[in-house]
Design a protein around this motif. Structure first.
Motif, short mmCIF file in Angstrom:
data_model
loop_
_atom_site.label_atom_id
_atom_site.label_comp_id
_atom_site.label_asym_id
_atom_site.label_seq_id
_atom_site.Cartn_x
_atom_site.Cartn_y
_atom_site.Cartn_z
N MET A 33 54.10 93.08 54.02
CA MET A 33 54.47 94.05 52.99
C MET A 33 53.91 93.64 51.62
O MET A 33 53.38 94.48 50.90
CB MET A 33 56.00 94.16 52.89
CG MET A 33 56.45 95.16 51.90
SD MET A 33 56.58 96.75 52.63
CE MET A 33 58.33 96.88 52.67
N ILE A 34 53.99 92.39 51.28
CA ILE A 34 53.44 91.91 50.01
C ILE A 34 51.93 92.11 50.00
O ILE A 34 51.35 92.57 49.01
CB ILE A 34 53.83 90.44 49.77
CG1 ILE A 34 55.33 90.34 49.49
CG2 ILE A 34 53.03 89.83 48.62
CD1 ILE A 34 55.86 88.93 49.47
N GLY A 35 51.27 91.79 51.11
CA GLY A 35 49.83 92.00 51.20
C GLY A 35 49.45 93.46 51.06
O GLY A 35 48.46 93.81 50.41
N GLY A 36 50.23 94.36 51.66
CA GLY A 36 49.96 95.79 51.55
C GLY A 36 50.12 96.30 50.13
O GLY A 36 49.30 97.08 49.64
N VAL A 37 51.16 95.85 49.44
CA VAL A 37 51.38 96.27 48.06
C VAL A 37 50.25 95.78 47.17
O VAL A 37 49.73 96.51 46.32
CB VAL A 37 52.76 95.80 47.55
CG1 VAL A 37 52.88 95.97 46.05
CG2 VAL A 37 53.86 96.55 48.26
N SER A 42 45.51 96.95 43.99
CA SER A 42 44.13 96.60 43.64
C SER A 42 43.18 97.77 43.88
O SER A 42 42.27 98.01 43.08
CB SER A 42 43.68 95.37 44.42
OG SER A 42 43.67 95.63 45.81
N LEU A 43 43.38 98.55 44.94
CA LEU A 43 42.54 99.72 45.17
C LEU A 43 42.74 100.78 44.09
O LEU A 43 41.79 101.42 43.65
CB LEU A 43 42.81 100.32 46.54
CG LEU A 43 42.27 99.52 47.73
CD1 LEU A 43 42.72 100.15 49.05
CD2 LEU A 43 40.76 99.44 47.67
N LEU A 44 43.98 100.97 43.65
CA LEU A 44 44.24 101.91 42.56
C LEU A 44 43.55 101.47 41.28
O LEU A 44 42.95 102.28 40.58
CB LEU A 44 45.74 102.05 42.32
CG LEU A 44 46.48 102.98 43.27
CD1 LEU A 44 47.97 102.88 43.04
CD2 LEU A 44 46.02 104.40 43.08
N VAL A 45 43.62 100.19 40.97
CA VAL A 45 42.98 99.69 39.75
C VAL A 45 41.47 99.87 39.84
O VAL A 45 40.83 100.31 38.88
CB VAL A 45 43.35 98.21 39.53
CG1 VAL A 45 42.48 97.57 38.46
CG2 VAL A 45 44.82 98.09 39.15
N ILE A 46 40.89 99.58 40.99
CA ILE A 46 39.44 99.73 41.15
C ILE A 46 39.04 101.19 41.01
O ILE A 46 38.08 101.52 40.30
CB ILE A 46 39.00 99.16 42.52
CG1 ILE A 46 39.12 97.64 42.51
CG2 ILE A 46 37.57 99.58 42.84
CD1 ILE A 46 38.94 97.01 43.89
N ARG A 47 39.78 102.09 41.68
CA ARG A 47 39.41 103.52 41.64
C ARG A 47 39.61 104.14 40.25
O ARG A 47 38.84 104.97 39.82
CB ARG A 47 40.24 104.31 42.65
CG ARG A 47 39.94 103.98 44.08
CD ARG A 47 38.70 104.62 44.54
NE ARG A 47 38.88 106.08 44.50
CZ ARG A 47 37.96 106.93 44.83
NH1 ARG A 47 36.80 106.51 45.23
NH2 ARG A 47 38.18 108.22 44.75
N LEU A 48 40.65 103.74 39.55
CA LEU A 48 40.93 104.32 38.24
C LEU A 48 40.02 103.78 37.15
O LEU A 48 39.90 104.40 36.10
CB LEU A 48 42.40 104.11 37.87
CG LEU A 48 43.40 104.88 38.74
CD1 LEU A 48 44.82 104.52 38.35
CD2 LEU A 48 43.18 106.37 38.64
#
Length: 105
Positions: A33-37, A42-48
């Protein structure tokens, strides 16, 4: 006569196998769960942080005489100009020709 009991002398209870399995399962699921969060954040930060794709804007637009543009929008194969005279002028995006004029009431 009372006998002093030391911590070393106290027997630790034997843990049942199913309880040990559940404790390991909860630990593994917590790590996942921690790895998924972390992955989602990180994907949101990269995409935004990516620069948006540039809009395909026309080089120039020829408006009818006396018309002044107040707004501009782009569609899939058209673009529109809103004029001060309360008209929407819809142009073809490829050829730049006027397709339609809509009067705003």
């Amino acid at each position: 006569m009372t006998k002093d009991r030391r911590l070393d002398d106290i027997e630790t209870p034997i843990e049942p196998a199913n309880l040990r399995f559940l404790r390991r399962l909860v630990t593994v699921l917590t790590v996942i769960m921690i790895g998924g969060v972390v992955t989602v954040v990180s994907l949101l930060v990269i995409r935004l942080n990516e620069a948006p794709a540039p809009l395909p804007l026309p080089q120039q637009v020829t408006l009818p005489d006396g018309a002044a543009a107040t707004a501009f929008t782009v569609g899939s194969d058209w673009f529109a100009v809103v004029t001060e005279g309360d008209e929407i002028l819809i142009y073809d995006q490829v050829t730049g020709t006027l397709r339609q004029t809509i009067a705003i009431e």
